[in-house]
Design a protein around this motif. Structure first.
Motif, PDB file in Angstrom:
ATOM      1  N   ALA A 163     -13.387  29.508  25.826  1.00  0.00           N
ATOM      2  CA  ALA A 163     -13.581  28.817  27.077  1.00  0.00           C
ATOM      3  C   ALA A 163     -15.103  28.815  27.177  1.00  0.00           C
ATOM      4  O   ALA A 163     -15.635  29.816  27.167  1.00  0.00           O
ATOM      5  N   ARG A 184     -14.930  37.451  26.849  1.00  0.00           N
ATOM      6  CA  ARG A 184     -14.667  36.066  26.401  1.00  0.00           C
ATOM      7  C   ARG A 184     -13.552  35.489  27.209  1.00  0.00           C
ATOM      8  O   ARG A 184     -12.330  36.091  27.397  1.00  0.00           O
ATOM      9  N   ALA A 185     -13.519  34.379  27.854  1.00  0.00           N
ATOM     10  CA  ALA A 185     -12.458  33.572  28.170  1.00  0.00           C
ATOM     11  C   ALA A 185     -11.750  32.761  27.163  1.00  0.00           C
ATOM     12  O   ALA A 185     -12.750  32.176  26.358  1.00  0.00           O
ATOM     13  N   GLU A 243     -18.192  26.974  29.774  1.00  0.00           N
ATOM     14  CA  GLU A 243     -18.559  26.200  31.020  1.00  0.00           C
ATOM     15  C   GLU A 243     -18.044  24.711  30.959  1.00  0.00           C
ATOM     16  O   GLU A 243     -18.598  24.006  30.277  1.00  0.00           O
ATOM     17  N   GLY A 244     -17.136  24.187  31.597  1.00  0.00           N
ATOM     18  CA  GLY A 244     -16.692  22.835  31.602  1.00  0.00           C
ATOM     19  C   GLY A 244     -15.797  22.413  30.362  1.00  0.00           C
ATOM     20  O   GLY A 244     -15.381  21.104  30.160  1.00  0.00           O
TER      21      GLY A 244
END
Lengths: 298, 109
Positions: free
Chosen positions: B40, B95-96, B42-43
């Motif tokens: 994942a 980390r996502a 940002e955005g």
């Protein structure tokens, strides 16, 4: 709401944080809920946004493995502006530390309207304000670890175009293909409904047809209704017939293709689930299409 | 098939594991379930093949609860099964991650 991301640490359950709706006060009027658009706004308007939170600190700490009295949580609001889903510019960043003994929090943030353009994007984030030596391997540890957040996007009145449109020669674009005789062409990717609406689609107008272009320039209401209804029907019908797309229509991200489609469907049919609307589309396509035509009247 | 939903984190051999669930309904005759880990950002999200980084998520297993269907791999032949599927993947520190699920393969009766 469905969670599609997994963070590398535990995050609070929804019961731990009760975040109220964003409110706005325009020119010192009574605060009102902030919807998807900001009516009567202009660049000189005095604008204050506010939001209330209620935290269940014991629950929150238990969920993520922190001690309730650690006082290491902060909340941040970033106000951004500009076209598109992601803000082009952050005009205000407000941060406040949370106290584990105080469940209520009310934020009031004045914004300078003269610095806003096209959209206002409010991003709220709850995060660790400093490093934490957690006992559990799954607990957040690093400073700035995000535990919770949401985003609210508002269209500013009178400063947004309905569609990204472009006039091109269809004779050049389509060549000898039959499509060159069409009046318009909607270019979009139906497989990515979570993309930014204005970046994901473009409506091409046939510049070779001078009569059509004149009607568009003159804003002929019948022509605009036909054009708009065709675009809306194309996008809504595809989204309803694709079962995988229903999840995006349920709680769409503001500013996305799914959000726009969901808004059209609500305007035409009210709060009817996508599965039932699909049945209407399949069983009574004429009725469905007529509803779309009706909401397309300009 | 519904979009994968994150359910919870688990610990296995000191590794952080994310459990995702999805619902398989209309399969269109496709039998192979393929899971792709996503990082994942940002955005949005990117596939691990696009991420030039050593801290990458990886699929641990796919299984269909209430059946013998399970694989410690990123693909699983689910035959004619419908209903809930569970996918476990590793989550790198800091980390996502997210998950992409797709039904592929030959059409079956």
């Amino acid at each position: 709401m469905k969670q599609r991301l997994a963070f590398p640490y535990l995050t609070p359950s929804p019961e731990a944080i009760d975040a109220g709706p964003w409110m706005f006060s325009l020119n010192n009027c009574e605060p009102r809920p902030l919807g998807p658009a900001l009516p009567n706004w202009d660049y000189d308007a005095s604008l204050v946004i506010s939001r209330r939170f209620r935290f269940d600190h014991e629950k929150l700490s238990g969920d993520v493995g922190l001690s309730p009295d650690a006082d290491i949580l902060s909340i941040q609001v970033e106000a951004g502006t500009g076209q598109g889903t992601l803000a082009r510019k952050i005009i205000e960043s407000f941060r406040q530390a949370l106290s584990g003994s105080e469940p209520l929090l009310e934020l009031q943030i004045p914004l300078l309207s003269s610095r806003l353009s096209s959209r206002l994007s409010l991003t709220t984030t709850l995060f660790l304000s400093r490093k934490f030596d957690a006992v559990s391997r799954l607990s957040p540890r690093q400073a700035a670890s995000r535990l919770w957040g949401d985003r609210h996007v508002v269209a500013l009145d009178g400063d947004d175009t309905l569609f990204p449109m472009e006039a091109i020669s269809f004779d050049e674009y389509f060549g000898s293909r039959i499509q060159s005789g069409a009046l318009w062409h909607l270019h979009w990717d139906p497989h990515h409904l979570n993309r930014d609406f204005r970046g994901a689609m473009r409506l091409y107008l046939n510049a070779d047809d001078l009569d059509f272009m004149t009607r568009i320039r003159d804003q002929d209401p019948v022509m605009l209704q036909a054009l708009l209804s065709d675009v809306i029907f194309q996008m809504c019908s595809h989204a309803l017939l694709d079962e995988d797309a229903h999840v995006f229509l349920h709680e769409p991200e503001p500013g996305t293709v799914a959000h726009q489609i969901s808004g059209w469907l609500k305007t035409a049919f009210g709060h009817i689930p996508a599965a039932r609307l699909r049945s209407t589309l399949e069983a009574r396509p004429g009725e469905f299409r007529t509803a779309i035509l009706a909401i397309s009247r300009v | 098939m519904s979009s994968p939903e994150f359910v919870r984190l688990e610990l296995a051999d000191d590794k952080i594991i994310a459990l995702f669930q999805a619902e398989v309904s209309g399969r269109g005759g496709r039998a192979i379930l393929r899971a792709d880990p996503l990082l994942a950002i940002e955005g949005g999200a990117v596939g691990v093949a696009e991420a030039a980084d050593e801290k990458l998520p990886a699929i641990v297993s796919i299984r269909v609860p209430g059946s013998n269907l399970a694989a410690d791999a990123s693909t699983l032949d689910i035959g004619n099964s419908t209903g809930l599927v569970e996918v476990r993947m590793t989550v790198p520190d800091e980390r996502a991650v997210s998950l992409s699920l797709e039904l592929t393969g030959e059409e079956t009766e």
